[in-house]
Design an enzyme around this catalytic site. Structure first.
Site, PDB file in Angstrom:
ATOM      1  N   ASP A  16       0.840  -1.191   0.000  1.00 40.90           N
ATOM      2  CA  ASP A  16       0.000   0.000   0.000  1.00 40.90           C
ATOM      3  C   ASP A  16       0.876   1.241   0.000  1.00 40.90           C
ATOM      4  OD1 ASP A  16       0.712  -0.846   2.677  1.00 40.90           O
ATOM      5  OD2 ASP A  16      -0.539   0.793   3.423  1.00 40.90           O
ATOM      6  N   GLU A  35       0.005  -0.958   5.844  1.00 46.00           N
ATOM      7  CA  GLU A  35       1.034  -0.368   6.702  1.00 46.00           C
ATOM      8  C   GLU A  35       0.847   1.133   6.864  1.00 46.00           C
ATOM      9  OE1 GLU A  35       4.845   1.378   7.970  1.00 46.00           O
ATOM     10  OE2 GLU A  35       3.761   1.771   6.105  1.00 46.00           O
ATOM     11  N   HIS A  82       7.013   9.526   0.573  1.00 41.17           N
ATOM     12  CA  HIS A  82       5.893  10.409   0.914  1.00 41.17           C
ATOM     13  C   HIS A  82       6.040  11.793   0.294  1.00 41.17           C
ATOM     14  CE1 HIS A  82       4.396   8.058   4.732  1.00 41.17           C
ATOM     15  NE2 HIS A  82       4.828   7.249   3.766  1.00 41.17           N
TER      16      HIS A  82
END
Length: 456
Positions: free
Chosen positions: A85, A148, A429
């Site tokens: 994910d 996660e 990210h």
């Protein structure tokens, strides 16, 4: 054993398989697919299990929660835990986030570094180990998780439903040389009651995409009389921008996105916006909550104004990230993510934060706590991994603690090992996330060496 030469020979195949994985936008979703974490996450699990099966490994899909492939024999099992994910792509990309673009020796895409690239590297590392013919005295299980980034419910399911616990394990979702400590991780969502306002009205506010990402932009729509709207617009400057509308003004704040575990690398646009809004003549309940958030959190990331600042020698300072702030239908919601040092505990910060938000008129709508993790440097697993890293790089390095949370918190006897090497940019990210093809190869080789040491 030296797996580097064999890993280099597999680079082209690894790249192609990673491209296919990156093209599946496996962000958590609640949809009509019947799969617990959404259709795309389920498809990504299918993809990886099909690749593993094609390599000749036995595969298991555990109720669409997670899956694994396995090789070797023996009563004990060592594990490598990866997740498929990803966080939302967000804005600011110069390449498509879900196409697996290869350019200048890099492969770009959301998840390239966190954690699909390492998952592909681990799969090929497992293949390298098996093909080497090394005598394995333990089974090796490569686990592919799907949750996660949003709670690790997959690993909770695994342990609650009889999933075998490894005698030792690694997750390539941190940094080298080895992560032997992870800060405690607290995620809380707070929501207000319906707020009363005066002549200046907050219509909407949006900031952030996930609790564990520093927001890179934020915007508020304000209803105001024309003269007041012009006064507000005249206050703009720097990274605050205003534009007049028919009914008032829209205020936008710029920030810099970063991982929620390293908030000092970014600038929190939500906090910047709230600090600006706190200078405006709001009244009543909305004024009170804006003032509270601007004064107690704002753009801070150390928890000082909340009174929870702390640090230890092993892992450093507590960090705070206000990842999401929204205002809709009269309700203001805040998603807060903070991480305490490995020698501290929930009671050192959690109750204080909850009490302050409650006193400010919020109610807690969500709480998740993952306790800190610390494994001594002289433990068999940590010392083994340090040796693997030293043999591969020629460097004698010490383990480190991080603010990020990994599956190591969820599965006993596990620590984070890679994929980021010292001195490399931290790009998970963030927009234009990538992994160098050379680093993909490095990870496959070093993970194969670690797998060898854990099973042979």
């Amino acid at each position: 054993m030296d797996f580097r030469k064999e890993a280099i020979q597999q680079r082209e195949a690894m790249t192609a398989d990673l491209q296919g994985c990156l093209r599946i936008p496996s962000v958590y979703a609640s949809d009509d697919s019947g799969r617990p974490y959404g259709r795309a996450a389920g498809e990504c699990l299918d993809y990886m299990l099909e690749k593993a099966a094609a390599m000749g490994f036995s595969v298991v899909n555990m109720d669409d929660q997670l899956g694994w492939c396995e090789c070797g024999e023996g009563p004990e099992m060592a594990a490598v835990l990866c997740h498929l994910d990803v966080v939302p792509a967000g804005d600011g990309w110069t390449v498509p986030p879900f196409e697996g673009v290869v350019r200048d020796g890099r492969i770009y895409g959301r998840g390239a570094m966190d954690d699909k690239g390492p998952a592909i590297a681990a799969l090929y590392a497992m293949k390298l180990l098996r093909d080497s013919g090394a005598p394995m005295t333990r089974r090796l299980r490569l686990i592919f998780g799907l949750n996660e980034e949003t709670g690790s419910a997959d690993m909770k399911y695994y342990t609650a439903h009889g999933g075998e616990i490894p005698v030792m394990g690694i997750t390539p979702d941190g940094e080298y040389p080895v992560i032997n400590g992870e800060k405690g991780l607290i995620t809380q969502f707070f929501t207000t009651r319906p707020l009363q306002e005066g002549p200046l009205r907050l219509v909407s506010l949006t900031a952030g995409t996930a609790h564990n990402i520093v927001p890179d932009k934020a915007a508020a729509s304000i209803e105001a009389p024309p003269a007041l709207a012009r006064e507000i617009a005249d206050k703009a400057g720097g990274k605050i921008h205003c534009r007049l509308t028919e009914n008032g003004v829209i205020v936008e704040a710029e920030g810099i996105g970063a991982h929620g575990g390293t908030p000092w690398e970014g600038e929190n646009a939500a906090g910047r916006l709230l600090i600006f809004l706190n200078t405006l003549p709001f009244e009543g309940g909305i004024a009170a909550v804006i003032r509270f958030l601007a004064d107690k959190v704002g753009m801070e990331y150390d928890g000082a104004s909340l009174g929870i600042a702390m640090a230890d020698a092993a892992s450093g300072a507590l960090t705070v990230n206000m990842g999401v702030v929204t205002f809709e239908d009269g309700l203001l919601t805040v998603k807060l993510n903070y991480r305490y040092p490995v020698t501290a505990g929930f009671d050192d910060c959690g109750p204080s934060v909850t009490a302050q938000f409650r006193e400010a008129g919020f109610r807690e709508s969500f709480l998740q706590h993952k306790a800190s993790l610390f494994m001594p440097e002289d433990s068999p697993l940590v010392s083994c991994l340090l040796e693997v890293y030293s043999e591969y790089t020629g460097e004698n390095a010490e383990p480190k603690c991080i603010g990020g949370g990994t599956y190591a918190k969820m599965i006993p006897n596990t620590v984070a090992f890679g994929p980021i090497f010292p001195g490399d940019d931290v790009r998970e990210h963030k927009p234009d996330e990538y992994i160098e093809l050379e680093r993909l190869t490095d990870n496959a080789a070093i993970l194969a060496s670690a797998m060898y040491r854990m099973t042979c």
